[in-house]
Enzyme design. Structure first.
Site, mmCIF file in Angstrom:
data_model
loop_
_atom_site.group_PDB
_atom_site.id
_atom_site.type_symbol
_atom_site.label_atom_id
_atom_site.label_comp_id
_atom_site.label_asym_id
_atom_site.label_seq_id
_atom_site.Cartn_x
_atom_site.Cartn_y
_atom_site.Cartn_z
ATOM 1 N N TYR A 269 -5.199 1.685 -18.058
ATOM 2 C CA TYR A 269 -6.192 1.170 -17.101
ATOM 3 C C TYR A 269 -6.064 -0.337 -16.942
ATOM 4 O O TYR A 269 -5.866 -1.058 -17.915
ATOM 5 C CB TYR A 269 -7.607 1.476 -17.608
ATOM 6 N N THR B 134 1.527 -0.161 4.990
ATOM 7 C CA THR B 134 2.015 0.724 3.936
ATOM 8 C C THR B 134 3.236 0.064 3.297
ATOM 9 O O THR B 134 3.776 -0.916 3.815
ATOM 10 C CB THR B 134 2.473 2.077 4.504
ATOM 11 N N ARG C 203 5.371 5.066 -2.225
ATOM 12 C CA ARG C 203 4.205 5.433 -1.416
ATOM 13 C C ARG C 203 3.037 4.528 -1.822
ATOM 14 O O ARG C 203 2.618 4.531 -2.973
ATOM 15 C CB ARG C 203 3.885 6.898 -1.715
ATOM 16 N N LYS D 148 7.084 3.133 4.413
ATOM 17 C CA LYS D 148 7.704 3.475 5.696
ATOM 18 C C LYS D 148 8.946 2.583 5.881
ATOM 19 O O LYS D 148 9.868 2.683 5.086
ATOM 20 C CB LYS D 148 6.674 3.365 6.817
ATOM 21 N N ASP E 225 -2.422 -3.768 11.879
ATOM 22 C CA ASP E 225 -2.003 -2.712 10.960
ATOM 23 C C ASP E 225 -0.523 -2.455 11.240
ATOM 24 O O ASP E 225 -0.172 -1.806 12.219
ATOM 25 C CB ASP E 225 -2.845 -1.464 11.221
ATOM 26 N N GLU F 85 -8.380 -2.108 -14.486
ATOM 27 C CA GLU F 85 -9.409 -2.476 -13.499
ATOM 28 C C GLU F 85 -9.542 -3.993 -13.435
ATOM 29 O O GLU F 85 -9.598 -4.658 -14.459
ATOM 30 C CB GLU F 85 -10.761 -1.885 -13.899
HETATM 31 C C1 LIG Z 1 0.997 5.503 8.384
HETATM 32 C C2 LIG Z 1 -0.096 4.665 8.930
HETATM 33 C C3 LIG Z 1 -1.192 4.277 8.144
HETATM 34 C C4 LIG Z 1 -1.433 4.711 6.736
HETATM 35 O O1 LIG Z 1 -1.250 5.945 6.416
HETATM 36 P P1 LIG Z 1 -1.516 6.578 4.983
HETATM 37 O O2 LIG Z 1 -0.973 7.926 5.213
HETATM 38 O O3 LIG Z 1 -2.981 6.536 4.757
HETATM 39 O O4 LIG Z 1 -0.769 5.779 3.961
HETATM 40 C C5 LIG Z 1 -2.098 3.397 8.677
HETATM 41 N N1 LIG Z 1 -1.948 2.922 9.905
HETATM 42 C C6 LIG Z 1 -0.929 3.262 10.695
HETATM 43 C C7 LIG Z 1 -0.816 2.647 12.041
HETATM 44 C C8 LIG Z 1 0.030 4.158 10.238
HETATM 45 O O5 LIG Z 1 1.045 4.513 11.035
#
Ligand SMILES: *Cc1c(COP(=O)(O)O)cnc(C)c1O
Length: 417
Positions: free
Chosen positions: A53, A225, A234, A228, A199, A55
């Site tokens: 842990y 993320t 992940r 990707k 995002d 935190e």
């Molecule tokens: C993939 C994605 C996320 C996050 O996805 P999770 O599956 O929750 O990790 C957030 N915003 C956009 C625009 C995405 O394409």
């Protein structure tokens, strides 16, 4: 076999992992949000760091024994800040949706208005879908793409923003093949007195490598993320300006989570280091060249693409008039070893479960080392399967064989077996 110890202890799970490794090795992974993490990244993710842990944050933990964990998290933070030239980074987030949750929690009050891209025009469910927390706790309003150009209509974004007066404008998408003009979004946000969140979950690797305009200097908060185009484990992260640092950290912990996944956090540190290399910048440029080559090949085969092409790592193929839905096309392609996902196209006549499009992308194929020549060939394979609509088993079998040849020529994780 990935892990002899696992095989001995639990052959059922070991065999399933083995089968999944084989699936990844023998299919073309063309879902644009997927990639192959490096063995170094996976080694960190599968380490003893899962055992403890931690935190809190470096130097401010609620548990004893966190000296090493402090060093690991600080390394990840410093590398993320350097990679993205950001004032502040929080690297504890488990998913991109959770990163958005923490960002909204920091920037908004319950019930505040947000303005984001329509889900069926390429947005994400965490940007205000009615049955996601973002649509339940906040009041979502939406902008979309222009019906003719199928690109974001910035004049329309401004018009809607003036009418709605959102507290936050969310930019970023899951299925948008064009460059996003973050400068224009900043101007719109300023004009209506809104915060701006980018995002960059999908395009993060392109941004890190300088192959897409950089939102970090223009936004209060940037979420992403790590699995990707960044090609890490992940997970997710948040970048922000110094003035938002304390609020963002508090929103993550104790706001929406307790103990962080320190093994994944260490794997993120490894991925950030990999992303700082020259090879990674070249990799991102090749992702785009490959996407454009694939788009060209599909256009030559008579397909229409949303907005006519791509500037990034993905494209949206329209199937209207082809006599096959997105769902059936994706299922048929999978039988031939080509894994893509169905996707709505702007103003799709079919439901999100059915759809009139597919969304192929090139990040994972590019990791395998494939280049323009292979993309041309794959475009033709996709066309052959879709034109046949799954009616002839021999067509599927022929394409499957070509896919296997390609996979053999561009192996992944071949040293794991
Ligand atoms: C993939 C994605 C996320 C996050 O996805 P999770 O599956 O929750 O990790 C957030 N915003 C956009 C625009 C995405 O394409």
């Amino acid at each position: 076999m990935m892990n002899a110890t696992l095989l001995q202890a639990d052959h059922e799970v070991a065999r399933l992992i083995d089968r999944e490794l084989e699936r990844q090795q023998t299919t073309l992974m063309m879902i644009p949000s997927e990639n192959y993490a490096s063995r170094a990244t996976m080694a960190a993710a599968g380490s003893v760091l899962t055992n403890k842990y931690a935190e809190g944050y470096p130097g401010k933990r609620y548990y004893n024994g966190c000296e090493i964990y402090d060093a690991i998290e600080q390394l990840a933070i410093d590398r993320a800040k350097e990679l993205f030239r950001a004032d502040h980074a929080n690297v504890q987030l488990v998913t991109g949706t959770q990163a958005n949750m923490a960002a909204y929690f920091a920037l908004l009050e319950k019930g505040d208005r947000i303005l984001s891209m329509r889900l069926d025009h390429g947005g994400h469910l965490s940007h205000g879908r009615s049955n996601n927390f973002s649509g339940v706790w906040y009041e979502p309003h939406f902008y979309g793409v222009d019906p003719d150009t199928e690109r974001i209509d910035y004049d329309n974004v401004l018009a809607v923003a003036r009418e709605v007066r959102p507290k936050l404008i969310v930019t970023g998408a899951s299925a948008y093949p064009r460059i996003i003009d973050f400068k224009r979004f900043r101007e719109i946000a300023d004009e209506v007195g809104a915060y701006l969140l980018a995002d960059i979950a999908h395009i993060v690797g392109l941004v890190a490598a300088g192959s897409h305009p950089d939102p970090v200097p223009l936004c209060e908060v940037v979420t992403s993320t790590t699995h990707k185009t960044l090609r890490g484990p992940r997970g997710a992260l948040i970048l922000c300006r110094q003035e938002w640092a304390a609020k963002i950290d508090e929103s993550v912990f104790p706001g929406i989570q307790a103990g962080p996944l320190m093994h994944i956090l260490a794997a993120k540190a490894v991925a950030f280091k990999e992303a700082q290399s020259f090879g990674f910048r070249e990799y991102q440029r090749q992702i785009i060249r490959n996407a454009q080559a694939l788009a060209q090949s599909l256009l030559e085969e008579g397909f229409e693409l949303v907005s006519g092409g791509t500037d990034n790592h993905l494209m949206l193929v329209k199937l209207i008039g082809k006599g096959i839905s997105g769902r059936d096309a994706a299922d048929t392609l999978e039988r031939a070893g080509i894994v893509v996902n169905k996707n709505t196209i702007p103003n799709d006549p079919l439901s999100p479960a059915e759809t009139s499009g597919i969304r192929p992308g090139t990040p994972a194929l590019t990791t395998r080392g494939m280049r323009e020549q292979e993309m041309h060939r794959i475009g033709k394979l996709i066309a052959r399967v879709i034109e046949d609509k799954g009616e002839h088993e021999e067509v599927i079998a022929e394409v499957r064989k070509e896919v296997l040849d390609l996979c053999d020529a561009f192996p992944i994780y071949h040293d794991i077996i």
